[in-house]
Motif scaffolding. Structure first.
Motif: not given
Length: 165
Positions: A37-38, A40-42, A44-45, A48
């Motif tokens: 999950a981390r 995947q979040d990274q 996404n960041a 962005q």
């Protein structure tokens, strides 16, 4: 000769250690869902931060490693999944940092260009007035774009009755 006499205390200890090592090797590694999950979040960041534009190589590495981590998760190879997710996380952070740096450099270049333009504009000589200097005096020093109303004319009776001596 009895069975217990074949196993000396040292041999029994070795057998116990071997059994424990076998059990430890067979123990399953828990799935790294939090790490996935981390990662995947990274990603996404980094997306962005426009890493696909400013740091495409690092961003692609991060995506490839994350895809490998997902494949390892599907195959229940959790140790490999954890390793790939860690690498994806690191590559994603690198891509995001490089993208932010590139965006800041672009903004700095734009600001320098604007500062240079403004400096040149300030250093240019003032444009010459479009009217003659005498016309500026007729308007009491006010720029010609702003005209003052004409002064009232002197009364006719005072001008004709001048004292003659």
């Amino acid at each position: 000769m009895t069975l217990t006499s074949l196993f000396t205390p040292r041999a029994r200890l070795g057998l116990v250690v071997a059994c424990l090592a076998t059990l430890a090797a067979c123990a399953s590694v828990p799935p790294p869902t939090d790490l996935m999950a981390r990662a995947q979040d990274q990603l996404n960041a980094a997306h962005q931060a426009k890493a696909s534009i400013y740091a495409p190589v690092d961003f692609d590495f991060a995506k490839q490693r994350f895809a490998a981590a997902q494949a390892a998760m599907q195959a229940k190879k959790y140790k490999d999944a954890r390793d790939m997710a860690n690498e994806s996380l690191a590559d994603g952070q690198l891509a995001q940092t490089r993208a932010e740096l590139a965006a800041l450099r672009k903004a700095i270049r734009a600001q320098k260009a604007e500062n240079t333009r403004l400096k040149q504009q300030l250093l240019q000589p003032a444009p010459a007035p479009t009217s003659s200097a005498g016309a500026a005096d007729d308007n009491n020093g006010v720029p010609s774009q702003m005209t003052l109303p004409a002064a009232p004319a002197a009364p006719a009776s005072a001008a004709s009755t001048g004292d003659v001596q």
